[in-house]
Design a protein around this motif. Structure first.
Motif, PDB file in Angstrom:
ATOM      1  N   ARG A   1       0.833  -1.209   0.000  1.00 44.87           N
ATOM      2  CA  ARG A   1       0.000   0.000   0.000  1.00 44.87           C
ATOM      3  C   ARG A   1       0.864   1.254   0.000  1.00 44.87           C
ATOM      4  O   ARG A   1       0.594   2.227  -0.729  1.00 44.87           O
TER       5      ARG A   1
ATOM      6  N   HIS B   1       1.085   4.211  -2.756  1.00 44.40           N
ATOM      7  CA  HIS B   1       0.911   5.605  -2.333  1.00 44.40           C
ATOM      8  C   HIS B   1       2.056   6.475  -2.844  1.00 44.40           C
ATOM      9  O   HIS B   1       1.820   7.586  -3.354  1.00 44.40           O
TER      10      HIS B   1
ATOM     11  N   TRP C   1      -9.297   0.463   1.971  1.00 48.46           N
ATOM     12  CA  TRP C   1      -7.856   0.237   2.125  1.00 48.46           C
ATOM     13  C   TRP C   1      -7.067   1.298   1.372  1.00 48.46           C
ATOM     14  O   TRP C   1      -6.006   1.726   1.822  1.00 48.46           O
ATOM     15  N   LEU C   2      -7.565   1.727   0.227  1.00 49.73           N
ATOM     16  CA  LEU C   2      -6.876   2.736  -0.576  1.00 49.73           C
ATOM     17  C   LEU C   2      -7.644   4.051  -0.606  1.00 49.73           C
ATOM     18  O   LEU C   2      -7.497   4.838  -1.550  1.00 49.73           O
TER      19      LEU C   2
ATOM     20  N   ASP D   1      -5.896   7.423  -1.083  1.00 49.59           N
ATOM     21  CA  ASP D   1      -5.475   7.765  -2.447  1.00 49.59           C
ATOM     22  C   ASP D   1      -6.664   7.837  -3.397  1.00 49.59           C
ATOM     23  O   ASP D   1      -6.495   7.714  -4.615  1.00 49.59           O
TER      24      ASP D   1
END
Length: 888
Positions: A357, A361, A385-386, A389
């Motif tokens: 991750r 990023h 989770w992302l 971003d």
């Protein structure tokens, strides 16, 4: 036969009235619109305007042929039976008009010769197999004149010329927009980069344009062309209301997306399709943002073996056989020209996922203008989770009945297995519920196809038996091995191969890997082989044999090995774990979503006492330290072991267990041929502690972790409050089974509008006609309920029910479909959920609905031209928050 005489005869007006019968009369739905009606919509024997039956179509084809050949002398005519066969072939070819994905403008651009050629390519090849050369020539001549008249009719329609000009203008506009976008993405590209990118695109297409057909022996091509294999499945959004989206359009309007899907659900195939289509420049209009981009396919299990790569190492990390110009990858990403396709977050160890991750990023921060699509199994990483971003999250949906049918037919065509076996398998999948449950994704469908073909129609009934049979087929290959071996060649039987593969799979699981170094695989085999004295070969020879011959193990790079699919790894590892009695490992890893399938398969492999031990390890509040029950002499009873409890506890004093553990234990019961009834009831009792779900998140997780059997555990609707009822319905609608429909039918007259909204919204997840009959037709319209239609089939079903006052449209539909399928005398509120305001420049077609007074639209990207909206229709712009109050 004198073809010049036939040619002259075809020029007469005698055929014109017959060909005209193939087409429907021009009607109100054929006006100037953004997306003109497809050819199938003009045909009198297809679609909703059907006035010519298929039997009548065959008669019309025979009459066309008769009028052509009747004036010919007997010496120039075909035999009667051959004329009949030619007429039959002509009818099939004309029927193929409905299979062409083009409108009348596009057809006219082709011209009669190319249109006739396209039709001939669409029909099955065996249509002409038994026709003589003269008969084929006659068929082609009549077909060309029919195409000539059809195209002539198109050009005479009142809107054709206007739409042709509009289409030309729009194409020019799209070309200018695409060119501007390309210029923005390519501020400066040197000649060396251009030359390399051409070579790179060629190599990438070659690498990713083929898939493996599971189960075909080496006497047939085991590679399946991606163009033939790709099935357009659907994903749905996870934030807010779940909107279905074709998988290939996930990046339409999105810069970054995280796609969740089960093993074998088509994630990797989708990435291959996007990479190949982008490299070819063969993209639909909706994916114009991908034009001119450079795709990078990055399987995490391969690139994460050591340090995650920098852009300059992308190609070398995946073993790409080209040397790029220095700094090329950084130049591509800096210009915002990259398409980053990152596959398999779930296939890296737990302790590396946060590293992955952070790697994503940092790359996004350094190169923000590129497009990203990341895939993972559903529960491998937490929700959002992302999110930091700004990744949109989507989930792959199970294959629909249409998807399964398309896959099975394409598989049999690719395998050259004939149509009849494919249709027989389709019938079996549709009529046997247990078999139908297995065909949920492309991998399982492929295995069913291969097994059905190999076993001449016999199919296994459960998952373990399916994999037993698949391994027997892949490892033995009896037909292949006859005549393939020379005296002295190494031969390893099925059972020894399974034993060796189990060792490799067990090592991967124990080390939290889905790929291992070749040296490690070599060492594992070297340790095992001394106990297998009947195999007279060293570890290197055996490893090469397994890679070359098993069909299960592969070598993705020169330094690594893995299984062709994770499900084989999980199945074999589970067998090894049970044989090694490695039960504590199962208990310790019950929280790791990566190995849920390993645990389920271990239960399937185990003997009754071993299954009981595994299940008690999953739910450790149960113990077998039981008192004797006088009512059942000699039979121990389960009880809750209070010495091991810790707060918080439920009302019965039992320790609360994580939902994942309990539902995993419950799902394991489905794979266990025999389980002690007391243990089984205890697990079911624990499951009830999580029911009913209390909110949307709990409802979704219950469906995701629990699977189809959750339906039988859901309570209601009696004694449920409104929120609980809605949550239960959300869970059931995400399971999409016949059992779910039976459960949902109990809520169809529920007083809560929120409950009925969910029922109406979820229609697209089920078989259209069954759900319409059992659910939609019974939903009361009061309270402002919108009925959601995601396809023309849904609109047809609503029309058959007499229409509805409030209709919500998902997806971008052709206005003529909406105008013709929605009963005008009922509609008062219309909600166009997708971006109609950016697609259609006019809304004049709304004038068909005299009672319409409210039109709900998404926020338009540009101001609306109110003059195109008929009076007295009121426009409501549905902002995100407002949309949820209007109903979804």
């Amino acid at each position: 036969m004198d073809l010049s005489v036939i040619g002259a005869r075809l020029g007469s007006a005698a055929l014109k009235p017959l060909v005209r019968k193939l087409l429907v009369a021009e009607g109100a739905g054929a006006g100037l619109v953004e997306r003109p009606l497809r050819i199938s919509g003009w045909l009198s024997f297809r679609g909703e305007k059907k006035s010519l039956s298929e039997q009548e179509l065959h008669k019309l084809a025979a009459e066309l042929l008769r009028r052509v050949v009747e004036p010919l002398p007997a010496s120039d005519r075909l035999a009667a039976h051959e004329e009949a066969a030619t007429a039959h072939a002509l009818a099939l070819t004309l029927h193929a008009l409905g299979d062409l994905d083009m409108d009348d403008v596009q057809a006219v651009e082709l011209g009669e010769e190319r249109l006739a050629q396209r039709l001939t390519e669409v029909v099955p090849a065996n249509t002409f197999l038994f026709l003589s050369e003269s008969a084929v020539a006659l068929h082609d001549a009549v077909l060309r004149v029919a195409c000539r008249h059809i195209l002539h009719f198109f050009t005479q329609r009142s809107t054709f010329v206007a739409r042709t000009l509009v289409e030309q203008t729009r194409r020019q506009g799209r070309m200018q927009a695409d060119m501007s976008a390309l210029l923005d993405r390519v501020p400066s590209v040197n000649a060396q980069d251009v030359a390399f990118e051409a070579r790179y695109a060629e190599q990438l297409i070659r690498r990713h344009s083929e898939l493996t057909i599971y189960g075909l022996d080496l006497g047939h091509a085991r590679e399946w062309q991606l163009d033939a294999a790709y099935i357009s499945l659907e994903a749905e959004t996870r934030q807010g209301p779940a909107v279905p989206i074709p998988t290939e359009r996930i990046l339409a309007g999105r810069d970054r997306a995280l796609l969740r899907g089960l093993a074998g659900s088509g994630k990797t195939t989708l990435l291959q399709w996007l990479a190949v289509s982008t490299a070819r420049g063969d993209l639909p209009d909706e994916l114009g943002a991908l034009r001119g981009r450079v795709p990078f396919v990055l399987p995490l299990r391969t690139i994460a073996r050591q340090t995650l790569p920098r852009p300059s190492e992308f190609l070398s990390a995946v073993g790409f056989p080209l040397t790029e110009p220095e700094g090329w990858a950084e130049r591509v990403l800096t210009a915002g020209r990259g398409l980053l396709l990152v596959d398999g977050v779930d296939e890296v160890p737990h302790d590396m996922r946060e590293i992955a991750r952070q790697w994503l990023h940092r790359l996004i921060a350094a190169f923000p203008k590129n497009l990203w699509l990341v895939t993972t199994r559903p529960s491998a990483v937490q929700d959002d989770w992302l999110q930091a971003d700004t990744f949109a999250e989507l989930s792959l949906m199970p294959m629909s009945e249409e998807d399964i049918a398309a896959f099975i037919r394409r598989w049999h065509a690719a395998a050259r297995a004939g149509e009849e076996p494919g249709e027989a398998l389709l019938t079996a999948v549709r009529t046997k519920p247990d078999l139908g449950h297995l065909a949920v994704n492309p991998l399982m469908c492929g295995l069913l196809c291969a097994l059905h073909r190999e076993r001449r129609g016999f199919l296994p009934e459960d998952r373990k038996e399916l994999y037993d049979a698949a391994l027997a087929m892949l490892l033995e290959r009896r037909d292949l091995e006859r005549g393939m071996h020379q005296k002295g060649d190494l031969r390893i039987g099925k059972e020894p191969q399974i034993a060796l593969l189990q060792r490799i799979a067990h090592w991967m699981v124990r080390n939290d890997r889905s790929e291992m170094d070749r040296d490690d695989a070599h060492a594992v085999l070297a340790e095992q082989l001394p106990s297998m004295t009947h195999i007279e070969a060293d570890a290197e020879t055996v490893l090469r044999y397994l890679l070359d011959r098993s069909g299960v193990l592969r070598q993705p790079t020169t330094d690594t090995v893995d299984f062709v699919h994770r499900t084989f790894q999980d199945y074999l590892a589970a067998k090894a774990i049970v044989e090694a009695r490695d039960f504590p490992w199962l208990q310790d890893n019950a929280e790791n979503s990566q190995w849920e399938d390993v645990i389920r398969m271990a239960v399937a492999h185990g003997r009754p006492d071993e299954r009981a031990r595994i299940l008690r390890g999953l739910v450790p509040v149960l113990t077998d330290e039981q008192p004797h029950d006088a009512t059942s002499p000699g039979r121990p009873q389960l009880r809750f072991h209070r010495a091991r409890m810790s707060p918080p506890s439920d009302k019965n004093g039992r320790r609360r267990l994580p939902l994942r553990r309990v539902l995993l234990a419950r799902s394991c019961l489905d794979h266990a041929p025999e389980v002690d009834s007391v243990l089984q009831e205890s697990i079911l009792s624990l499951t009830r502690d999580f029911l009913p779900p209390s909110n949307l998140t709990a409802a979704r997780r219950l469906a995701e972790y629990g699977g189809p059997n959750v339906v039988s555990m859901l309570p209601g609707p009696e004694h449920l409050d409104e929120d609980q009822a809605e949550a239960c319905v959300i869970t059931a609608t995400r399971l999409a089974s016949n059992a779910a429909i039976a459960y949902l039918a109990r809520f169809r007259t529920h007083p809560s509008l929120a409950v009925r909204r969910q029922l109406a919204w979820s229609w697209h997840r089920f078989d259209c006609s069954t759900y319409a009959e059992e659910i939609i037709s019974h939903l009361p319209e009061d309270g402002g309920l919108y009925f959601t239609a995601a396809s023309t089939e849904h609109l047809c079903a609503l029309r058959a029910m007499g229409g509805r006052a409030r209709i919500q449209i998902l997806g971008t539909h052709h206005p003529s479909d909406l105008a013709s399928q929605i009963p005008a005398e009922r509609l008062t509120h219309l909600w166009l959920r997708e971006g109609y305001t950016s697609v259609f420049h006019g809304m004049n077609w709304l004038g068909r609905f005299p009672l319409l007074h409210t039109l709900v639209l998404p926020k338009p990207p540009h101001p609306l031209d109110a003059r195109t909206i008929p009076d007295p229709v009121e426009i409501v712009i549905a902002e995100k928050g407002e949309a949820e109050t209007l109903g979804w």
